[in-house]
Write an enzyme that holds these catalytic residues in place. Structure first.
Site, PDB file in Angstrom:
ATOM      1  N   TYR A   4       0.822  -1.216   0.000  1.00 58.58           N
ATOM      2  CA  TYR A   4       0.000   0.000   0.000  1.00 58.58           C
ATOM      3  C   TYR A   4       0.856   1.265   0.000  1.00 58.58           C
ATOM      4  O   TYR A   4       0.800   2.076  -0.940  1.00 58.58           O
ATOM      5  CB  TYR A   4      -0.921  -0.049   1.220  1.00 58.58           C
ATOM      6  CG  TYR A   4      -1.696   1.215   1.521  1.00 58.58           C
ATOM      7  CD1 TYR A   4      -2.275   1.975   0.507  1.00 58.58           C
ATOM      8  CD2 TYR A   4      -1.868   1.631   2.837  1.00 58.58           C
ATOM      9  CE1 TYR A   4      -2.996   3.124   0.797  1.00 58.58           C
ATOM     10  CE2 TYR A   4      -2.592   2.777   3.137  1.00 58.58           C
ATOM     11  CZ  TYR A   4      -3.151   3.525   2.113  1.00 58.58           C
ATOM     12  OH  TYR A   4      -3.861   4.664   2.401  1.00 58.58           O
ATOM     13  N   ILE A   5       1.673   1.452   1.024  1.00 57.05           N
ATOM     14  CA  ILE A   5       2.448   2.682   1.123  1.00 57.05           C
ATOM     15  C   ILE A   5       3.627   2.651   0.145  1.00 57.05           C
ATOM     16  O   ILE A   5       3.930   3.645  -0.519  1.00 57.05           O
ATOM     17  CB  ILE A   5       2.913   2.912   2.566  1.00 57.05           C
ATOM     18  CG1 ILE A   5       1.698   3.042   3.486  1.00 57.05           C
ATOM     19  CG2 ILE A   5       3.773   4.166   2.670  1.00 57.05           C
ATOM     20  CD1 ILE A   5       2.006   3.001   4.959  1.00 57.05           C
TER      21      ILE A   5
ATOM     22  N   GLY B 132       1.835  -7.935  -1.452  1.00 58.01           N
ATOM     23  CA  GLY B 132       1.932  -6.872  -2.443  1.00 58.01           C
ATOM     24  C   GLY B 132       1.136  -7.185  -3.695  1.00 58.01           C
ATOM     25  O   GLY B 132       0.692  -8.320  -3.913  1.00 58.01           O
TER      26      GLY B 132
ATOM     27  N   TYR C   5       3.452  -7.157  17.261  1.00 60.17           N
ATOM     28  CA  TYR C   5       3.682  -6.259  16.124  1.00 60.17           C
ATOM     29  C   TYR C   5       4.458  -5.023  16.574  1.00 60.17           C
ATOM     30  O   TYR C   5       5.510  -4.687  16.015  1.00 60.17           O
ATOM     31  CB  TYR C   5       2.356  -5.861  15.492  1.00 60.17           C
ATOM     32  CG  TYR C   5       2.463  -4.657  14.574  1.00 60.17           C
ATOM     33  CD1 TYR C   5       3.290  -4.712  13.444  1.00 60.17           C
ATOM     34  CD2 TYR C   5       1.785  -3.472  14.847  1.00 60.17           C
ATOM     35  CE1 TYR C   5       3.416  -3.613  12.611  1.00 60.17           C
ATOM     36  CE2 TYR C   5       1.911  -2.374  14.011  1.00 60.17           C
ATOM     37  CZ  TYR C   5       2.719  -2.438  12.895  1.00 60.17           C
ATOM     38  OH  TYR C   5       2.856  -1.358  12.077  1.00 60.17           O
TER      39      TYR C   5
ATOM     40  N   ARG D 158      -8.907   8.477  16.378  1.00 65.66           N
ATOM     41  CA  ARG D 158      -7.635   8.208  15.721  1.00 65.66           C
ATOM     42  C   ARG D 158      -7.232   9.368  14.812  1.00 65.66           C
ATOM     43  O   ARG D 158      -8.063  10.141  14.360  1.00 65.66           O
ATOM     44  CB  ARG D 158      -7.715   6.912  14.885  1.00 65.66           C
ATOM     45  CG  ARG D 158      -7.951   5.649  15.702  1.00 65.66           C
ATOM     46  CD  ARG D 158      -6.765   5.320  16.572  1.00 65.66           C
ATOM     47  NE  ARG D 158      -6.948   4.094  17.344  1.00 65.66           N
ATOM     48  CZ  ARG D 158      -7.407   4.045  18.584  1.00 65.66           C
ATOM     49  NH1 ARG D 158      -7.749   5.177  19.209  1.00 65.66           N
ATOM     50  NH2 ARG D 158      -7.526   2.898  19.221  1.00 65.66           N
TER      51      ARG D 158
ATOM     52  N   GLY E  14      -6.929  -4.003  24.107  1.00 67.37           N
ATOM     53  CA  GLY E  14      -5.777  -3.146  23.845  1.00 67.37           C
ATOM     54  C   GLY E  14      -6.049  -1.935  22.988  1.00 67.37           C
ATOM     55  O   GLY E  14      -5.118  -1.213  22.624  1.00 67.37           O
TER      56      GLY E  14
END
Length: 333
Positions: free
Chosen positions: A14-15, A39, A143, A223, A286
């Site tokens: 994506y980025i 990808g 992560y 967010r 979390g």
């Protein structure tokens, strides 16, 4: 001046795929490295591309022997928090061991300019917000820990081997290329904006939102959303800084403004001109109530400013891409 060659690890993601366009416009020579597990091949059409996994040390060595590379931008990470809890070994191998392999081969070929895609997840439960770079690093899932470990080893490598690096800690990347050619398309998709839009496009039923009892004005978590093109512009500035001055840097990347889940839904309704049904489910473990970035450091030091700061513009670009993608799938299906 000789054209510099940039290796973009994870360039089909994506980025990464958005970064390729900016680098090309800035007249860099680009080599894309991707294992294509996540990808998209169509996103790298027209770019020199090598199919290599960062865990394949021998193929990495062969690539670096063949190509004269001046810097590496590293996007090759797994990013799903829930998956990282269920299968931490996968994350530590891919995100940590893969990065160690990449750095080892870089240093063996005297390549010492490195831009690293990190995350706000390294901060864990925020002790205050907006979060600046001085906030304690205390990740709460594998992560985030895998990214924090890479940040630590970068500092150690800078001290021991003279590595020049920049760490960019993303908050919530969103949006798509304004031309609708590429955009966010994960399998499975866990991010709010594409899930809102695909719930309408694919008629998958009411959108699931997780928790409406947070300590926020409307009860849903807040967010900070940053347009993917603004994110990539920050990488370009960071790369130029490393070439000019060397050194080591850590920057947060966000708009500095938060939007609640319900506010994002309302903005999406304004963009697509129809109501978006949703159902409230239990909170996810979390999930902090509020995550907002303080990005003043990169603004002051590199002159970076978000260009696409309007949430409806961010959502509009994502909507344009997803509609194009669905139309293309229908034509080829």
């Amino acid at each position: 001046m000789k054209q510099k060659t940039i290796l973009v690890a994870g360039g089909a993601g994506y980025i990464g795929s958005h970064m390729l366009r900016l680098l090309r416009n800035a007249d860099y020579r680009i080599i894309v490295l991707d294992n294509f597990n996540n990808g998209h091949r169509q996103a790298v059409q027209g770019f020199a591309c090598v199919e290599v996994d960062l865990l394949d040390h021998a193929k990495l060595v062969a690539l670096f022997k063949k190509e004269k590379i001046d810097a590496v931008i590293h996007f090759s990470a797994l990013i799903e928090v829930g998956q990282s809890v269920k299968d931490p070994q996968l994350y530590y191998f891919n995100n940590l061991v893969g990065t160690i392999n990449l750095l080892q081969v870089m240093l063996a070929h005297d390549i010492k300019h490195f831009v690293f895609s990190s995350t706000a997840a390294v901060y864990g439960e925020p002790q205050y917000t907006p979060i600046d770079e001085q906030h304690i690093i205390a990740p709460i899932n594998p992560y985030g820990r895998s990214k924090a470990m890479v940040e630590q080893l970068l500092a150690d490598y800078a001290h021991a081997y003279g590595l020049n690096y920049t760490v960019l800690r993303y908050f919530n990347a969103a949006g798509a290329h304004p031309n609708g050619e590429i955009g966010e398309c994960h399998e499975p998709e866990s991010h709010l904006i594409p899930n809102i839009l695909t719930s309408i496009l694919e008629k998958t039923g009411p959108l699931k939102i997780f928790g409406d009892d947070f300590d926020t004005p409307d009860g849903t978590c807040i967010r900070d959303y940053i347009h993917v093109m603004d994110l990539c512009q920050a990488h370009l500035l960071a790369l130029q800084q490393l070439f000019s001055y060397g050194g080591s840097y850590h920057y947060n990347l966000g708009n500095g403004k938060g939007f609640s889940v319900k506010e994002v839904i309302k903005s999406a309704e304004n963009v697509i001109k129809q109501p978006i049904p949703y159902q409230v489910h239990a909170r996810r473990p979390g999930d902090p109530a509020i995550l907002i970035a303080n990005s003043r450091l990169i603004q002051n030091e590199l002159g970076w400013k978000p260009h696409y700061h309007n949430l409806e513009v961010i959502i509009g670009h994502a909507w344009f891409f997803l509609k194009n993608r669905m139309n293309n799938l229908r034509k080829t299906g």
